[in-house]
Design a protein around this motif. Structure first.
Motif, short mmCIF file in Angstrom:
data_model
loop_
_atom_site.label_atom_id
_atom_site.label_comp_id
_atom_site.label_asym_id
_atom_site.label_seq_id
_atom_site.Cartn_x
_atom_site.Cartn_y
_atom_site.Cartn_z
N LYS A 1 5.94 8.78 0.23
CA LYS A 1 6.71 9.16 -0.97
C LYS A 1 6.37 10.58 -1.43
CE LYS A 1 6.99 7.67 -5.84
NZ LYS A 1 6.49 6.63 -6.77
N TYR A 2 5.10 10.96 -1.38
CA TYR A 2 4.69 12.28 -1.88
C TYR A 2 4.54 13.30 -0.74
CZ TYR A 2 4.00 10.23 -6.46
OH TYR A 2 4.21 9.63 -7.67
N GLY A 3 4.81 12.87 0.50
CA GLY A 3 4.62 13.78 1.63
C GLY A 3 3.19 14.27 1.73
N MET A 4 2.27 13.36 1.49
CA MET A 4 0.85 13.73 1.44
C MET A 4 0.13 13.14 2.65
SD MET A 4 -1.09 15.34 -0.78
CE MET A 4 -0.87 15.14 -2.53
N LEU A 5 -0.80 13.86 3.23
CA LEU A 5 -1.59 13.34 4.35
C LEU A 5 -2.78 12.54 3.79
CD1 LEU A 5 -1.65 13.35 7.46
CD2 LEU A 5 -3.17 15.34 7.33
N ILE A 6 -2.81 11.25 4.11
CA ILE A 6 -3.92 10.40 3.66
C ILE A 6 -4.52 9.70 4.86
CG2 ILE A 6 -4.62 8.47 2.18
CD1 ILE A 6 -2.32 9.02 0.34
N GLY A 7 -5.80 9.91 5.09
CA GLY A 7 -6.53 9.17 6.13
C GLY A 7 -7.25 8.02 5.46
N THR A 8 -7.14 6.83 6.05
CA THR A 8 -7.80 5.68 5.43
C THR A 8 -8.82 5.06 6.39
OG1 THR A 8 -5.94 5.18 3.98
CG2 THR A 8 -7.43 3.37 4.47
N PHE A 9 -10.02 4.87 5.87
CA PHE A 9 -11.05 4.15 6.62
C PHE A 9 -11.88 3.42 5.59
CE2 PHE A 9 -14.72 6.74 5.47
CZ PHE A 9 -14.10 7.88 5.00
N GLY A 10 -12.80 2.59 6.04
CA GLY A 10 -13.66 1.94 5.06
C GLY A 10 -14.16 0.59 5.49
N HIS A 11 -14.74 -0.09 4.50
CA HIS A 11 -15.46 -1.32 4.74
C HIS A 11 -14.49 -2.49 4.53
CE1 HIS A 11 -18.22 1.86 4.13
NE2 HIS A 11 -18.12 1.84 2.82
N ALA A 12 -13.73 -2.79 5.57
CA ALA A 12 -12.63 -3.74 5.42
C ALA A 12 -13.13 -5.13 5.07
CB ALA A 12 -11.81 -3.78 6.71
N GLY A 13 -14.30 -5.49 5.57
CA GLY A 13 -14.85 -6.81 5.26
C GLY A 13 -15.06 -7.01 3.78
N ASP A 14 -15.34 -5.94 3.07
CA ASP A 14 -15.51 -5.97 1.61
C ASP A 14 -14.21 -5.71 0.87
OD1 ASP A 14 -18.10 -5.80 2.50
OD2 ASP A 14 -18.38 -3.73 1.84
N GLY A 15 -13.12 -5.42 1.57
CA GLY A 15 -11.90 -4.99 0.91
C GLY A 15 -12.06 -3.60 0.28
#
Lengths: 461, 461
Positions: free
Chosen positions: A360-374
Motif C-alpha cells: 500500500k505504501y510502496g515501502m520495502l519491509i523485510g520481516t524476520f523474527g522469533h516465530a515460535g513466540d509470535g
C-alpha cells in the motif's frame, strides 16, 4: 549546570568520572535507536553507595538521572531526554558469585550478558536469555527492559531468570528485593515489577540470576518454503504436535536476499521464506523431536528440509540468521526495526497484513523474527532524511501497530516502550491502568527525577 | 450492618445471593488455617460487572471487601479479618476458551485448578501449577497467592503461567492487564504484581493461562535413606548432574510412620528418609534421566532404590506422598503446616536445624516437601488448646523462620503471608521496601477497603 552540583558529584566519584566536555558527552547522547539527547553531565559509577549519594543529591537539586548500560536498547530507554545526569554503569562489571548447586550467578549490573554464560560454561551451565545484543548489552539493561531473545518459547525471557536484585531507589535507599529460592511469595512481587520498568522505578545494581544445565544435545533444522504463509503454518503445527523448540526463527524473502547479498553463502533467492529451528534436550529426545519437526515441515509443502550434520554447519546457519538485521540495514540509509508480537495462532495474519501495508505504501519491509513466540521484526527500509519518506514511515509503523493490537498482540515483545513507542501506548493500555502506572511511578519517585519522559502517553479522547 | 447497604447489594446480585443469617455466615468465617473471622455479609457474585458495582458501593460506605474462592489457603488470605463483605467467587466457574495453538486457556476466576488440566487433556495439554489443594482450590485464589506445588523446580509456579487477567480494581473499574503473547513488555508488569498480592490490589475475575504439551513419558523413582542428610545431599547431587526433575519430594521418618499408620502400605519404618522423584519428557530422555537419578541415589548410600514398573504402582507411590499431611494431622489435635524455603544448597542445614529445634522444645515435627525447590513443610504436631503447648509452638515457628532467613531463605515459598506470617514479615522485608508496598497498596486502593489487614507488619526497632 550548577557548579556546586558538579563539585559535589566529583566528591562522590572522583573528578575523572565526571564528564562535562561537549565532545565526550556527545558519545553518551545516543543509543541504538540513533535518536540523540544530550545529557548535562556524564557520571561513571562503581558502587551502589555512590549511586545512592548521587540520587540524594539529584533529589535535592531536582536533576534528572538516566541510568545507562551498553546503550544497545531499541526504544530509547537510556537516553537522557530531559538532560541532567547520564549515569554510566558499565564499570560495575564484576561476577560476584557462582553457585552450581542452586543454579545461580550473582553479578553486578554492568556485566555483559554473554559473559554470564561464558563464566559458567565450564560447569555445563548457561544463562538462557539471549537478546540479539547479548555480546554487548548489560544485565542491568536486560532487566530494565525485560529483554527477550531467540529462545523465548522454550526458555522464557529475562524476568524468568531474576531471583533477587539490589536496587538503589530513586530516593537513594539501597534495598534488596526477592530471594534466591525457587519459590518465594513473601510480600508483593517487586522484582517482576522492576523487571521491564525501563529504569524508571529504581537503579538495579546487582542481580542473582537463574542458570540451567546445558542440554546434552541439540539439532538445527533448516527449511525453505514457497511463501511466508506456509512457513507460518508450519510454526503453528510444530507446537500443536507437542514440540516446544528452543528456537523457531522465520526469515522472509526480502531478508533472505539481503543476507545472500551480504554473506554470499548460497541461499536460494527464489524461495519465499525460511525457517531455522533448533531443538535441544537429552540425546534420544532431540532425535525424536527433530524427526517430528522435519515431518511437519514436509507436510506443509516445504521446498527443502535439512538437518545440520555438524557443529560447524549449525554455526553457519545461525550466523546467517544473526546477520539478518545487519544485512537489511545495508540496503537503505534508515532501518526501522519493529517488534510486533501476536499470539502464535495469528502470525499468518500478521505476516499477510505487513505485506499488504508494504504494498500500500510502496515501502520495502523485510520481516524476520522469533516465530515460535509470535514475535516478528518487520524492518522498514527507508530514508528518514527525505521528509516524504519519513512521514510515510510513521504511517506504516502506526498501521503495523494497529493490526498487531487488533490481532490480540502487543506493541512490544522485547524492545520496550521508552520514547519510540510512547505515543502508541494508549492503543494497548487503558486509562485506569495507565493511571495506576503513574501512581506506582510516583510511589517510587516522588520528584520524578529517575529516567523521566519515558513511557509517557497522551489521552486525546 | 447498614440496612440500605444490604438492600443495595440485593439489587446488584438478587436477594438470594446476599447472606446475612448468623448460621450461614459462619460457614464463610474460616479457611484452611482454621482461624475464624466473621464477615458481616456474604455476597455470591457471578460477573465482573456485579463486583464493579459492589466495589463502588463499598467505597461509598467504606466497607471492607474480602474476595473468597475455595478457602483452601494456608495464610488466611480469604478471611474477612475486619468484617464487611465476604465476596464469594466460586460461581464464576466457566471455562471460556481453549486455544491449543497458542497453548492458552481462558477461564473465570472460580474455576477449580484441576479442572483446567481436565478440560485440555484430550488435546494432550496440561496446566502445570499443581498446588496440593488443586482438587478444590480456584484459579483466582491460586493467582492471588501465587500458588506453587510439587512441580516447581522444572515447571515453575502460578505466575509463570498467567498471560493476562481481567481485574476489578478496588475503586471499581474493570480492566485488563497483560497480553496473550509469549513475550510482552508494554508498560509496567502489573500482571506479576497482582500475582501473589493476596487479593489486596484487585479482584481477579478472569485469566488466560499458559498450557504445555503433556510429556510423552515419565518415570517415578522411590529411594530410602538412613537419614535426612543423605537424602538432602542426593537432592543437591541430582541437580548438579544436570537433571531437572519434574518433582523431587522428600519425606522424613516421622511422616513415613504417620503415612504407614494411616495407609498400611508396607513402608519400612526403620528408614530415616524417603525421596520420591519423577522425571518426564520424550521417551528416550526419560530413561536416561531415570538412570542418572538412580545412580546418584546409590552413590549417596541409598538403602534401596526402585523405579515404578507400572502406572498403577506409580499412582500408589504418589498417593502415599499426597497423604503426608492428612496422615500427620491424625496424630495430634493441632497441625501447623509451615512453609520454610531455602536455596537448594542449604536444605541439609535446614533439615538439621528443624530437628534441633524439635528436640530443644520436645515438640513432634514431621517434615516433608518439595526438596528440589528447597521448599520444605515442617509440620508441627501439637495441641493449641493447651496454653503451654500453644506458647511453645509460637516459639518453635519463630525459630524455624529465623533459621530459614539466616540460610538465605524466605518466610513463605508458596502459602503467602496473609495474617499467619504478617508479624514475621520484617525478618525478611526491609522498611523502605515495606513502605513501597504500602504506597503501592494505596495507589490501587486509596480507601483501604480491599482485603484490609493482610501482610501488615510492625516495625518495633
Amino acid at each position: 549546570m550548577d557548579k556546586n552540583y558538579t563539585a559535589e558529584l566529583e566528591q562522590i566519584v572522583n573528578p575523572e568520572n565526571v564528564i562535562t566536555s561537549f565532545e565526550e558527552r556527545l558519545t553518551y547522547s545516543y543509543d541504538s535507536t540513533r535518536l540523540e539527547y544530550m545529557p548535562d553531565v556524564v557520571v561513571k559509577v562503581k558502587t551502589a553507595e555512590q549511586i545512592s549519594r548521587i540520587m540524594k543529591l539529584a533529589n535535592e537539586y531536582t536533576i534528572p538521572v538516566t541510568p545507562r548500560g551498553a546503550a544497545t536498547g531499541l526504544s530509547g530507554g537510556c537516553l537522557a531526554v530531559e538532560g541532567g545526569i547520564s549515569l554510566v554503569m558499565v564499570a560495575m562489571n564484576k561476577i560476584i558469585d557462582i553457585n552450581p548447586i542452586d543454579l545461580l550467578a550473582t553479578v553486578e549490573a554492568g556485566v555483559i550478558t554473554e559473559n554470564v554464560s561464558k563464566a559458567v560454561e565450564h560447569l555445563k551451565l548457561f544463562y538462557p536469555p539471549d537478546p540479539g545484543s547479548m555480546k554487548s548489552s548489560t544485565i542491568g539493561g536486560n532487566i530494565a527492559e525485560n529483554a527477550g531473545g531467540l529462545r523465548g518459547l522454550k526458555y522464557g525471557v529475562t524476568k524468568d531468570y531474576i531471583n533477587s536484585i539490589e536496587v538503589v531507589l530513586p530516593t537513594g535507599e539501597i534495598v534488596n528485593m526477592g530471594t534466591n529460592t525457587v519459590k518465594a511469595v513473601t510480600g508483593y512481587n517487586l522484582v517482576d515489577l522492576m523487571c521491564g520498568s525501563e529504569g524508571t522505578l529504581g537503579i538495579i545494581t546487582k542481580a542473582t540470576l537463574g542458570l540451567l544445565p546445558v542440554p546434552a544435545d541439540r539439532a538445527s533444522i533448516l527449511a525453505f518454503f514457497k511463501n511466508m504463509t506456509d512457513a507460518a503454518k508450519t510454526v503453528r503445527d510444530i507446537v500443536a504436535e507437542g514440540v516446544i523448540t528452543a528456537t523457531l526463527e522465520i526469515v522472509d524473502k526480502v531478508t533472505i536476499n539481503a543476507i545472500e547479498d551480504f554473506l554470499k553463502i548460497g541461499l536460494d533467492r527464489t524461495v519465499g521464506a525460511m525457517l531455522l529451528i533448533e531443538v535441544d534436550g537429552q540425546k534420544g529426545a532431540v532425535e525424536i523431536e527433530a524427526g517430528i519437526v522435519m515431518k511437519v515441515c514436509r507436510s506443509n509443502s516445504a521446498l527443502s528440509v535439512r538437518q545440520a550434520k555438524s557443529a560447524q554447519e549449525r554455526d553457519e546457519l545461525w550466523s546467517a540468521r544473526r546477520a539478518a538485521l545487519s544485512s537489511l540495514s545495508r540496503i537503505r540509509p534508515s532501518t526501522i526495526l519493529e517488534d510486533a508480537t501476536v499470539p502464535r495462532s495469528r502470525i499468518v495474519e500478521l505476516v499477510e497484513a505487513v505485506n499488504e501495508i508494504a504494498k500500500k505504501y510502496g515501502m520495502l519491509i523485510g520481516t524476520f523474527g522469533h516465530a515460535g513466540d509470535g514475535n516478528l521484526h518487520p524492518t522498514i527500509l527507508t530514508d528518514l532524511r527525505i521528509p516524504e519518506q519519513s512521514k510515510k514511515t510513521e504511517r506504516v509503523i502506526e498501521e503495523i501497530f494497529k493490526v498487531t493490537i487488533a490481532l490480540g498482540g502487543t506493541l512490544s515483545g522485547e524492545h520496550g516502550i521508552g520514547i519510540t513507542k510512547a505515543q502508541y501506548l494508549k492503543l494497548e493500555i487503558s486509562k485506569p491502568v495507565y493511571d495506576l502506572m503513574k501512581k506506582i511511578k510516583n510511589s517510587f519517585d516522588p520528584n520524578n527525577i529517575l529516567n523521566p519522559g519515558k513511557m509517557k502517553c497522551t489521552w486525546d479522547a
